[in-house]
Design a protein around this motif. Structure first.
Motif, PDB file in Angstrom:
ATOM      1  N   GLY A   1       0.802  -1.216   0.000  1.00 20.87           N
ATOM      2  CA  GLY A   1       0.000   0.000   0.000  1.00 20.87           C
ATOM      3  C   GLY A   1       0.831   1.259   0.000  1.00 20.87           C
ATOM      4  O   GLY A   1       0.359   2.335   0.379  1.00 20.87           O
ATOM      5  N   GLY A   2       2.080   1.155  -0.442  1.00 17.33           N
ATOM      6  CA  GLY A   2       2.974   2.298  -0.469  1.00 17.33           C
ATOM      7  C   GLY A   2       4.174   2.080   0.433  1.00 17.33           C
ATOM      8  O   GLY A   2       4.395   0.999   0.979  1.00 17.33           O
ATOM      9  N   LEU A   3       4.975   3.128   0.573  1.00 18.36           N
ATOM     10  CA  LEU A   3       6.125   3.134   1.469  1.00 18.36           C
ATOM     11  C   LEU A   3       5.926   4.249   2.484  1.00 18.36           C
ATOM     12  O   LEU A   3       5.322   5.278   2.182  1.00 18.36           O
ATOM     13  CB  LEU A   3       7.419   3.356   0.682  1.00 18.36           C
ATOM     14  N   PHE A   4       6.476   4.062   3.705  1.00 16.22           N
ATOM     15  CA  PHE A   4       6.152   4.960   4.809  1.00 16.22           C
ATOM     16  C   PHE A   4       7.438   5.426   5.487  1.00 16.22           C
ATOM     17  O   PHE A   4       8.243   4.592   5.938  1.00 16.22           O
ATOM     18  CB  PHE A   4       5.259   4.228   5.820  1.00 16.22           C
ATOM     19  N   PRO A   5       7.683   6.748   5.562  1.00 20.35           N
ATOM     20  CA  PRO A   5       8.927   7.249   6.147  1.00 20.35           C
ATOM     21  C   PRO A   5       9.110   6.805   7.594  1.00 20.35           C
ATOM     22  O   PRO A   5       8.171   6.806   8.390  1.00 20.35           O
ATOM     23  CB  PRO A   5       8.770   8.769   6.053  1.00 20.35           C
ATOM     24  N   VAL A   6      10.331   6.440   7.911  1.00 19.22           N
ATOM     25  CA  VAL A   6      10.709   6.058   9.270  1.00 19.22           C
ATOM     26  C   VAL A   6      12.018   6.762   9.600  1.00 19.22           C
ATOM     27  O   VAL A   6      12.967   6.716   8.804  1.00 19.22           O
ATOM     28  CB  VAL A   6      10.873   4.531   9.410  1.00 19.22           C
ATOM     29  N   GLY A   7      12.099   7.386  10.781  1.00 17.76           N
ATOM     30  CA  GLY A   7      13.307   8.095  11.157  1.00 17.76           C
ATOM     31  C   GLY A   7      13.645   9.167  10.146  1.00 17.76           C
ATOM     32  O   GLY A   7      12.773   9.783   9.534  1.00 17.76           O
ATOM     33  N   SER A   8      14.939   9.391   9.930  1.00 19.72           N
ATOM     34  CA  SER A   8      15.342  10.441   8.993  1.00 19.72           C
ATOM     35  C   SER A   8      15.607   9.913   7.594  1.00 19.72           C
ATOM     36  O   SER A   8      15.441  10.652   6.623  1.00 19.72           O
ATOM     37  CB  SER A   8      16.598  11.151   9.517  1.00 19.72           C
TER      38      SER A   8
END
Length: 701
Positions: free
Chosen positions: A354-361
């Protein structure tokens, strides 16, 4: 669970954390017989500094079908989708501290997705724009009175949508109004007359119809950023907010392949060509490349663009068992380099992420299908992958902020909950399944692996009803075929187990989540090892579980599961009855009738007609002797109605006991997303069929 208890099935959307990691918002939805649709609102959970719940989840909106919430970048607003008076979803905002939501769009065909700009002042959203004279744009011109459609390519009708070329999906831009601004006051009297004169004057001035939509009463102006003659999806702002990135197939020949690419357009002072089109720049992908990209997400440090892409081969249609993989492109190299592959699609499958999701920096999270589970993985720019959540569950959504990670998930005991990620597992923050547990018996899945006829391991699950047995057995076959049965709560298995049936579900060769070789095994060989595997699983389960009555069995499935059910009963006559639902039954006629027929059959069954007929249930229907219920939906454009009609008529002509159950107003997704009453009636019809041909308590002499 009984069919009339569908209202107990509460599911949750992907969660959204505020930037401080102290609040999580999500939508909770359930079927409603009163509304004959899904109903739901937004809920909020306050978290303490350690990420634990500071109190119970509380409902914060009172809409009938609020969905897809997300915080603004500063955490001050929550944006979400809310249906208007006509049931069309629109973009709405509300102060995150509370208050009355404000709907800020009035799109004729609604809003489908949206994203905030980095500064939070704007939102880019997806919305279809109808051609003038269609879909109610001209009063008095109904569907039956519209002008004829001129069709010139393959991609013109889609399951769940219908015709699409006359209502393209574009990405639009809107300025976010202050949530506490004074509401719109409709002019009356002399003021209304002045407004009418101004509107008439505007009609005499030629404007740019591509970029701007005149404001409706009380709604801000919106601006179309993407090409008007193409479907554009998955909006994502660049780190500085100056460009909007999106997914589309804009290349010459796009109608005849499956390639999609990442493009971008400037947001400020949109530069248009002489034809009035936006200045579109290709970011990733190639018209002759072997990879299609479906989503793009920037890392929070702005240095990397992560992409989700799948192989489509040199032909552009070689899609069988090609799993989605994660790629990366340094921001500084956009326009000058191709993305680098980070994960191995031969082993790992992110197709349902369902997409990619930012984690941390500098990392992203993705959801991986692994042996019937959905794991949470975190991938960095070197390809190093960490598994944050694994085990007997399916993660369905994720959000991370301030080192706090929350997910939505389903497991054998719940259709959906929100949880905190801790120590490789999840700690539930909600308990929407409590009424389900209190009012129904949940049958626990028993994991099994049995050898197929050639020794290949077949993995799946057994659901047992109450009592000692012997229990009649239902062999349930999933669709796809590149899909999976998994660990999540499954209403089908629960309904059948509650009625007294043991339910078997496995992932034969051709399924997803076991590596590409497993999925590729049935390419141009449908009905071979997949049939072998499901029958071996049935035999192995009966041998392993004494409470199963191997002499009293039924078989059923939908889509590809309908295919393999029809194929099974043409080759094995042990079954007391069968149910063939929304089936892929004739690869030959499928080519010209299905929305995916122009490529699907050629890739799965091959292009040789004789070989295709050897994989066709319709070609083998004369071998069927099993009483068969054929089920279909009138608006199914994936496995079209003609597949079911012709199969049913041939069963009649062969003298096979058969019935045809047809659902009006439904499409290929009836069992998962149909109206509550139709889903209930479907279950009742299925149980009635089994009671007639495979009763739990047969009369004994």
């Amino acid at each position: 669970m009984k069919p009339d208890q569908l209202e107990l099935l509460t599911t949750v959307s992907a969660p959204a954390l505020d930037p401080a990691g102290r609040r999580v918002v999500f939508a909770a939805t359930r079927p409603s017989f009163d509304a004959d649709s899904g109903v739901g609102q937004l809920w909020l959970i306050e978290l303490d500094e350690y990420g634990s719940a500071a109190g119970p989840a509380r409902r914060i909106t009172r809409g009938t079908s609020d969905a897809q919430p997300r915080f603004s970048p500063d955490g001050r607003l929550i944006a979400f989708l809310r249906p208007n008076g006509e049931g069309v979803p629109q973009l709405a905002i509300v102060d995150a501290r509370g208050g009355e939501p404000r709907v800020i769009t009035n799109r004729h065909l609604g809003v489908s997705e949206f994203v905030f700009s980095p500064d939070g002042r704007r939102v880019a959203f997806g919305s279809r724009t109808p051609e003038e004279g269609r879909y109610g744009t001209v009063e008095g011109v109904g569907v039956g009175a519209e002008a004829p459609r001129r069709i010139t390519g393959y991609k013109y009708r889609f399951n769940g949508l219908g015709f699409g070329n006359d209502r393209r999906n574009g990405i639009h831009l809107i300025e976010v109004p202050a949530p506490d601004a004074e509401p719109f006051i409709k002019p009356v009297g002399r003021a209304a007359k002045t407004v009418q004169k101004a509107a008439a004057a505007r009609e005499n001035v030629e404007g740019d119809s591509h970029t701007c939509q005149a404001p409706a009463e009380g709604f801000p102006v919106t601006r179309l950023l993407t090409p008007a003659d193409a479907d554009c999806n998955s909006p994502e702002f660049g780190p500085d907010g100056k460009h909007l990135y999106f997914t589309a197939a804009l290349h010459h020949g796009a109608d005849a392949d499956l390639r999609s690419m990442i493009h971008r357009v400037p947001v400020e002072d949109v530069d248009t060509s002489a034809a009035g089109e936006p200045d579109v720049e290709l970011v990733a992908g190639s018209p002759s490349g072997d990879t299609g990209y479906d989503a793009a997400t920037f890392s929070r440090d702005g240095e990397k663009l992560f992409l989700l892409g799948s192989k489509v081969g040199e032909s552009g249609t070689d899609f069988v068992a090609h799993s989605a993989a994660v790629h990366v492109l340094p921001t500084e190299k956009i326009g000058a380099a191709e993305p680098t592959l980070l994960t191995d699609p031969q082993i790992l499958d992110y197709s349902e992420s369902g997409g990619l999701f930012p984690v941390g920096s500098g990392e992203v999270a993705a959801l991986a299908r692994v042996r019937g589970s959905s794991e949470l993985h975190v991938i960095d720019a070197s390809g190093a992958t960490r598994i944050l959540v694994s085990g007997p569950l399916e993660v369905t959504g994720v959000s991370e902020a301030a080192d706090i990670v929350v997910v939505s998930y389903t497991d054998p005991d719940t259709p959906g909950e929100i949880a905190l990620v801790q120590d490789g597992g999840v700690v539930a923050l909600t308990d929407f399944a409590a009424p389900l547990r209190e009012q129904t018996r949940i049958s626990a899945p028993h994991e099994l692996t049995v050898p197929s006829a050639d020794g290949y391991p077949v993995h799946g699950w057994l659901y047992l009803p109450e009592g000692e047995g012997p229990h009649p057995v239902l062999l349930n076959i999933h669709g796809g075929p590149y899909a999976q049965y998994g660990w999540g709560y499954f209403d089908e298995a629960q309904v059948y187990a509650r009625a007294g049936y043991a339910v078997l579900q496995c992932n034969p060769r051709g399924s997803a989540s076991y590596g590409r070789a497993h999925g590729l095994a049935i390419k141009e060989a449908m009905g071979t090892v997949d049939l072998q595997d499901v029958l071996a699983f049935l035999d192995g389960a009966v041998a392993a579980e004494p409470s199963l009555d191997g002499n009293r069995v039924g078989v059923l499935g939908g889509s590809y599961g309908g295919y393999l059910t029809a194929w099974t009963i043409a080759h094995d006559h042990r079954f007391a009855a069968a149910i063939v639902e929304r089936g892929f039954l004739d690869p030959i006629s499928f080519v010209g009738s299905s929305d995916i027929g122009w490529f699907f059959g050629d890739e799965y069954t091959g292009r040789d007609v004789a070989a295709t007929l050897e994989q066709s249930p319709m070609a083998k229907v004369g071998q069927v002797r099993t009483p068969t219920l054929v089920m279909h939906s009138e608006e199914d454009y994936r496995c079209p109605l003609e597949q079911a009609q012709r199969y049913y008529v041939e069963l009649l002509r062969q003298g096979v006991e058969t019935e045809f159950l047809l659902f009006p107003g439904e499409n290929h997704e009836l069992s998962r997303a149909g109206t509550p009453w139709h889903r209930r009636q479907r279950f009742e019809a299925i149980l009635d069929w089994w009671d007639r041909y495979l009763p739990v308590n047969p009369a004994r002499d």
